[in-house]
Motif scaffolding. Structure first.
Motif, PDB file in Angstrom:
ATOM      1  N   SER A  35       0.829  -1.213   0.000  1.00 42.48           N
ATOM      2  CA  SER A  35       0.000   0.000   0.000  1.00 42.48           C
ATOM      3  C   SER A  35       0.857   1.254   0.000  1.00 42.48           C
ATOM      4  O   SER A  35       0.558   2.230  -0.714  1.00 42.48           O
ATOM      5  N   ALA A  36       1.919   1.263   0.800  1.00 43.10           N
ATOM      6  CA  ALA A  36       2.796   2.434   0.850  1.00 43.10           C
ATOM      7  C   ALA A  36       3.439   2.684  -0.508  1.00 43.10           C
ATOM      8  O   ALA A  36       3.528   3.830  -0.971  1.00 43.10           O
ATOM      9  N   GLU A  37       3.870   1.610  -1.172  1.00 39.36           N
ATOM     10  CA  GLU A  37       4.489   1.774  -2.485  1.00 39.36           C
ATOM     11  C   GLU A  37       3.469   2.236  -3.526  1.00 39.36           C
ATOM     12  O   GLU A  37       3.769   3.086  -4.364  1.00 39.36           O
ATOM     13  N   ILE A  38       2.257   1.695  -3.484  1.00 43.01           N
ATOM     14  CA  ILE A  38       1.215   2.121  -4.417  1.00 43.01           C
ATOM     15  C   ILE A  38       0.920   3.608  -4.218  1.00 43.01           C
ATOM     16  O   ILE A  38       0.789   4.373  -5.190  1.00 43.01           O
ATOM     17  N   ARG A  39       0.836   4.062  -2.979  1.00 44.95           N
ATOM     18  CA  ARG A  39       0.558   5.481  -2.727  1.00 44.95           C
ATOM     19  C   ARG A  39       1.684   6.372  -3.248  1.00 44.95           C
ATOM     20  O   ARG A  39       1.439   7.441  -3.811  1.00 44.95           O
ATOM     21  N   ARG A  40       2.929   5.939  -3.055  1.00 47.92           N
ATOM     22  CA  ARG A  40       4.048   6.727  -3.594  1.00 47.92           C
ATOM     23  C   ARG A  40       3.970   6.784  -5.114  1.00 47.92           C
ATOM     24  O   ARG A  40       4.222   7.839  -5.721  1.00 47.92           O
ATOM     25  N   GLN A  41       3.607   5.666  -5.738  1.00 49.57           N
ATOM     26  CA  GLN A  41       3.510   5.628  -7.189  1.00 49.57           C
ATOM     27  C   GLN A  41       2.390   6.535  -7.690  1.00 49.57           C
ATOM     28  O   GLN A  41       2.535   7.224  -8.704  1.00 49.57           O
ATOM     29  N   VAL A  65      -5.363  -2.989  -2.708  1.00 52.38           N
ATOM     30  CA  VAL A  65      -4.201  -3.814  -2.360  1.00 52.38           C
ATOM     31  C   VAL A  65      -4.647  -5.111  -1.684  1.00 52.38           C
ATOM     32  O   VAL A  65      -4.134  -6.201  -1.988  1.00 52.38           O
ATOM     33  N   THR A  66      -5.609  -5.026  -0.780  1.00 50.57           N
ATOM     34  CA  THR A  66      -6.104  -6.230  -0.109  1.00 50.57           C
ATOM     35  C   THR A  66      -6.728  -7.192  -1.111  1.00 50.57           C
ATOM     36  O   THR A  66      -6.461  -8.404  -1.074  1.00 50.57           O
ATOM     37  N   ALA A  96      -5.696   6.067 -11.188  1.00 56.84           N
ATOM     38  CA  ALA A  96      -4.273   5.984 -10.853  1.00 56.84           C
ATOM     39  C   ALA A  96      -4.020   4.887  -9.828  1.00 56.84           C
ATOM     40  O   ALA A  96      -3.022   4.152  -9.917  1.00 56.84           O
ATOM     41  N   ALA A  97      -4.901   4.752  -8.848  1.00 64.88           N
ATOM     42  CA  ALA A  97      -4.746   3.697  -7.845  1.00 64.88           C
ATOM     43  C   ALA A  97      -4.896   2.321  -8.485  1.00 64.88           C
ATOM     44  O   ALA A  97      -4.150   1.385  -8.174  1.00 64.88           O
ATOM     45  N   ALA A 103      -0.253  -2.772 -12.338  1.00 61.03           N
ATOM     46  CA  ALA A 103       1.151  -2.864 -12.739  1.00 61.03           C
ATOM     47  C   ALA A 103       1.949  -3.660 -11.710  1.00 61.03           C
ATOM     48  O   ALA A 103       2.815  -4.473 -12.069  1.00 61.03           O
ATOM     49  N   TRP A 104       1.683  -3.445 -10.432  1.00 61.73           N
ATOM     50  CA  TRP A 104       2.363  -4.206  -9.384  1.00 61.73           C
ATOM     51  C   TRP A 104       2.119  -5.703  -9.564  1.00 61.73           C
ATOM     52  O   TRP A 104       3.015  -6.531  -9.342  1.00 61.73           O
TER      53      TRP A 104
END
Length: 293
Positions: A35-41, A65-66, A96-97, A103-104
């Motif tokens: 989740s932290a990485e997705i938010r930064r992206q 993410v869950t 975007a989310a 992509a992840w």
């Protein structure tokens, strides 16, 4: 149409396999990190595009993410597999989310994210199923994605498929009458394979939902339409994992996920202007640093 990133898809499968063999605490730690990485992206994408809906992207991140990280039965290398679970982001303006999450998982290369909302990019401001694998239906006009999800769940029943359908709605979107027609239909048909999750951040464009058209008591309204209702902290991965478990009553499941618009970035949280405000470069740096602590 974008194509799968084979390496990322393999990492996704390995991560899912590892989660099945792990305890809940380890699973939750993995989801929090994702989740932290997705938010930064998301911040990087919106900074590059100078467009987007950052507040709602941040509030829905933990839900996405869950679902993709630990719940949905999907294969990024075979996004149209007949018995896949279906996921629909009815609040399509928070693309975007979704793109960052896809992509992840390896549905396409993360390098494509830099083209978000650029002219002719497949990563439009609203998801397009003809351009982006993992997108089941085009969404953006609010009130459309949920009825399609009901159709997906009905189709699965007709096929005799055990696949699940999960749809995420914005809470402001629940002011659309088409959603309540869809809820009534799903309740009538007892579509137990259908789960609807409301991103209940209590803000919509310009104002709070309760100032615009009041939704409360939202849980009771879902129950009155024949749904099994679960109310949960939409940023608690462990609680979300429990909330999205299959129906135990034979009815469709409605999850009211209480969230915070702009979650994770202190100067954005619960502020209506961040519905589609674009942060400055300095604000992006500050936000990324905060999400990296």
């Amino acid at each position: 149409m974008l194509t799968a990133d084979i390496s990322a898809a393999a990492r996704f499968r390995d991560a899912r396999r590892a989660m099945r063999d792990s305890g809940q605490d380890e699973v939750v730690r993995s989801l929090r990190s994702m989740s932290a990485e997705i938010r930064r992206q998301i911040l990087r994408m919106i900074d590059t595009a100078q467009l987007g809906h950052v507040g709602g992207d941040m509030s829905v991140t933990d839900i996405l993410v869950t679902l993709f990280g630990a719940v949905l039965e999907v294969d990024p290398e075979h996004p149209r597999a007949p018995d896949r679970d279906r996921f629909i982001l009815s609040k399509g303006h928070c693309a975007a989310a979704l793109y960052s999450t896809l992509a992840w998982c390896g549905y396409f290369s993360a390098s494509e994210l830099s083209s978000f909302m650029a002219p002719l990019s497949p990563l439009n401001g609203h998801p397009n199923r003809r351009k982006v694998p993992g997108v089941e239906t085009n969404t953006g006009p609010l009130g459309h994605g949920f009825p399609v999800a009901v159709g997906c769940a009905l189709a699965a029943r007709l096929r005799g498929s055990a696949s699940r359908t999960v749809v995420v709605l914005g809470d402001g979107e629940m002011q659309e009458g088409s959603n309540w027609e869809a809820a009534m239909t799903a309740g009538h048909h007892r579509l137990s394979s259908l789960t609807a999750i409301v991103d209940r951040n209590r803000l919509q464009q310009g104002a709070r939902t309760e100032e615009t058209v009041a939704l409360e008591p939202l849980d009771e309204k879902w129950a009155a339409f024949g749904w099994e209702v679960r109310v949960v902290d939409g940023h608690d991965h462990a609680a979300l994992l429990d909330a999205v478990r299959p129906s135990v009553t034979g009815r469709p499941v409605a999850v009211v996920a209480n969230t915070v618009k702009g979650k994770g970035v202190s100067f954005m949280e619960d502020r209506v202007e961040w519905h589609h405000k674009v942060p400055t470069s300095e604000q992006v740096r500050e936000a990324v640093a905060e999400l990296s602590r």
